[in-house]
Design a protein around this motif. Structure first.
Motif, PDB file in Angstrom:
ATOM      1  N   PHE A 204      -5.695  -4.482  -0.552  1.00 50.64           N
ATOM      2  CA  PHE A 204      -6.759  -3.982   0.313  1.00 50.64           C
ATOM      3  C   PHE A 204      -7.505  -5.136   0.988  1.00 50.64           C
ATOM      4  O   PHE A 204      -7.762  -5.107   2.195  1.00 50.64           O
ATOM      5  N   ARG A 205      -7.817  -6.185   0.221  1.00 49.74           N
ATOM      6  CA  ARG A 205      -8.521  -7.327   0.804  1.00 49.74           C
ATOM      7  C   ARG A 205      -7.665  -8.023   1.851  1.00 49.74           C
ATOM      8  O   ARG A 205      -8.167  -8.461   2.896  1.00 49.74           O
TER       9      ARG A 205
ATOM     10  N   GLU B 220      -4.633   4.356   8.060  1.00 52.96           N
ATOM     11  CA  GLU B 220      -4.640   3.333   7.016  1.00 52.96           C
ATOM     12  C   GLU B 220      -6.026   3.210   6.383  1.00 52.96           C
ATOM     13  O   GLU B 220      -6.154   3.080   5.158  1.00 52.96           O
TER      14      GLU B 220
ATOM     15  N   TRP C 114      -6.764   3.815   2.502  1.00 49.06           N
ATOM     16  CA  TRP C 114      -7.357   2.797   1.641  1.00 49.06           C
ATOM     17  C   TRP C 114      -8.670   3.293   1.029  1.00 49.06           C
ATOM     18  O   TRP C 114      -8.986   2.963  -0.124  1.00 49.06           O
TER      19      TRP C 114
ATOM     20  N   TRP D 173      -5.418  -6.558   3.665  1.00 47.16           N
ATOM     21  CA  TRP D 173      -5.396  -5.660   4.834  1.00 47.16           C
ATOM     22  C   TRP D 173      -6.661  -5.842   5.662  1.00 47.16           C
ATOM     23  O   TRP D 173      -6.600  -5.891   6.899  1.00 47.16           O
ATOM     24  N   LEU D 174      -7.814  -5.971   5.010  1.00 52.20           N
ATOM     25  CA  LEU D 174      -9.059  -6.182   5.742  1.00 52.20           C
ATOM     26  C   LEU D 174      -9.036  -7.495   6.515  1.00 52.20           C
ATOM     27  O   LEU D 174      -9.495  -7.569   7.660  1.00 52.20           O
TER      28      LEU D 174
ATOM     29  N   MET E  25      -9.326   3.157  -2.931  1.00 54.89           N
ATOM     30  CA  MET E  25     -10.392   2.345  -3.489  1.00 54.89           C
ATOM     31  C   MET E  25     -11.493   3.169  -4.152  1.00 54.89           C
ATOM     32  O   MET E  25     -12.328   2.638  -4.868  1.00 54.89           O
TER      33      MET E  25
ATOM     34  N   ASP F 197      -3.708  -3.212  -5.987  1.00 50.83           N
ATOM     35  CA  ASP F 197      -4.261  -2.485  -4.845  1.00 50.83           C
ATOM     36  C   ASP F 197      -5.507  -3.179  -4.306  1.00 50.83           C
ATOM     37  O   ASP F 197      -5.731  -3.230  -3.092  1.00 50.83           O
ATOM     38  N   GLN F 198      -6.327  -3.732  -5.185  1.00 51.69           N
ATOM     39  CA  GLN F 198      -7.507  -4.464  -4.739  1.00 51.69           C
ATOM     40  C   GLN F 198      -7.117  -5.668  -3.886  1.00 51.69           C
ATOM     41  O   GLN F 198      -7.709  -5.920  -2.829  1.00 51.69           O
TER      42      GLN F 198
ATOM     43  N   GLY G 114       0.797  -1.209   0.000  1.00 53.76           N
ATOM     44  CA  GLY G 114       0.000   0.000   0.000  1.00 53.76           C
ATOM     45  C   GLY G 114       0.832   1.262   0.000  1.00 53.76           C
ATOM     46  O   GLY G 114       0.466   2.267  -0.563  1.00 53.76           O
TER      47      GLY G 114
ATOM     48  N   HIS H  23      -9.315  -3.518  11.374  1.00 53.24           N
ATOM     49  CA  HIS H  23      -9.236  -2.898  10.063  1.00 53.24           C
ATOM     50  C   HIS H  23     -10.630  -2.807   9.431  1.00 53.24           C
ATOM     51  O   HIS H  23     -11.005  -1.780   8.863  1.00 53.24           O
TER      52      HIS H  23
ATOM     53  N   TYR I   6     -12.517   0.737   8.615  1.00 57.03           N
ATOM     54  CA  TYR I   6     -12.907   1.059   7.240  1.00 57.03           C
ATOM     55  C   TYR I   6     -14.421   1.240   7.134  1.00 57.03           C
ATOM     56  O   TYR I   6     -14.903   2.152   6.449  1.00 57.03           O
TER      57      TYR I   6
END
Length: 330
Positions: free
Chosen positions: A54-55, A33, A37, A57-58, A41, A50-51, A12, A64, A68
């Motif tokens: 991001f997933r 963060e 994100w 990271w979630l 997104m 990045d997709q 990221g 997280h 978000y």
């Protein structure tokens, strides 16, 4: 107080480093963060890498997901989180995830003029932030669209209907007594046969109609009002405010490249400014949102809007990302 930069997981950081001017102080790590994100997104184009990052990271931490989700709800105005009062020392602004959300909620509830920012991809006509556009309709009426505006047109043999989804537009209506021209914005309808008027849709509780020529009829639920040239009124979800005499040249200055605000609530001023610059300004305190402001902005110099605010008003500015700037009372 500066906070040492930390990289986001799974690549990221490389994306964020390309966003010049990113300042990550004043928010806790997870909130920073989540905001970062959110910006990534919601960009025009999102890379596959990045997709995936991001997933990942979630999935890494339940906090997280919660952070978000909070940012998404706060941005759309749908959050029911309680307002948390925070104290700020004279020389330091402390913003946590909870006070970050509380500030946005206070601005929304206190007249800050914040509405959900929607792309309205199926609207017939749209403008981006800072863009002006004139549209000629099938009946020879014309519409001047301000920045960040979206509208749809539905003409029939009995009615000329325009739905203003968001933003601001000036309508020069071609006369046709057999087909009323109606602009629907939020809960209200503004009807004319042949006239010129402006509709400024800030929020469902703040729609302002200004008449430049002749007159219009406005209806919200069972309530109705007639508005003549040189007058203005504001309506909400359930009621219509009283007409006020105004100077159309000043109120509609955006058509000539100027924004003129005379004793306007700061939250409403910011909502208008957001149509003419990239990124979002957010008023973080309800008292600041309702403070009256007098300001003139040259739209040819929209890149200087933030500097103009800092130079002329007692505010403090916190840049969270290049796309999000928080405004506090000094």
């Amino acid at each position: 107080m500066a906070v040492r930069e930390r990289s986001l997981p799974d690549g990221g950081r490389s994306r964020l480093e390309r966003r010049r001017g990113f300042r990550r102080h004043n928010l806790d790590k997870i909130s920073r963060e989540a905001v970062a994100w959110f910006a990534i997104m919601h960009a025009d184009q999102v890379a596959k890498s990045d997709q995936l990052a991001f997933r990942a990271w979630l999935r890494r931490d339940e906090r997280h997901r919660v952070a978000y989700a909070d940012i998404e709800r706060l941005w759309s105005g749908a959050s029911e989180l309680p307002v948390v009062k925070s104290r700020r020392r004279e020389k330091r602004i402390a913003v946590t995830r909870r006070t970050f959300g509380a500030g946005m909620l206070a601005a929304m509830a206190g007249g800050g003029g914040w509405v959900a920012y929607q792309q309205h991809p199926f609207a017939d006509y749209r403008t981006s932030a800072g863009e002006r556009r004139t549209v000629r309709l099938a009946d020879d009426s014309s519409v001047d669209m301000a920045g960040a505006t979206a509208l749809s047109v539905d003409f029939s043999s009995k009615l000329r209907l325009v739905t203003l989804h968001r933003g601001e537009a000036y309508f020069s209506v071609a006369p046709d007594t057999s087909r009323p021209f109606v602009v629907e914005a939020a809960a209200g309808r503004t009807m004319a046969a042949g006239t010129a008027f402006n509709v400024d849709y800030v929020s469902d509780d703040d729609v302002r109609v200004t008449v430049a020529q002749h007159a219009v009829d406005i209806r919200v639920a069972a309530e109705g009002a007639r508005l003549d040239a040189g007058s203005q009124l504001t309506y909400g979800r359930e009621s219509i405010g009283p007409p006020q005499a105004i100077d159309p040249a000043s109120e509609l200055g955006w058509r000539d490249g100027r924004l003129i605000f005379i004793s306007q609530p700061f939250g409403r001023v910011v909502a208008s400014l957001n149509r003419w610059r990239q990124g979002r300004l957010m008023v973080m305190e309800s008292a600041l949102a309702v403070r009256p402001v007098t300001l003139i902005v040259d739209l040819q110099k929209s890149g200087n809007i933030l500097a103009t605010l800092e130079d002329t008003l007692p505010i403090r500015v916190v840049n969270v990302t290049p796309y999000l700037t928080l405004l506090f009372a000094a």
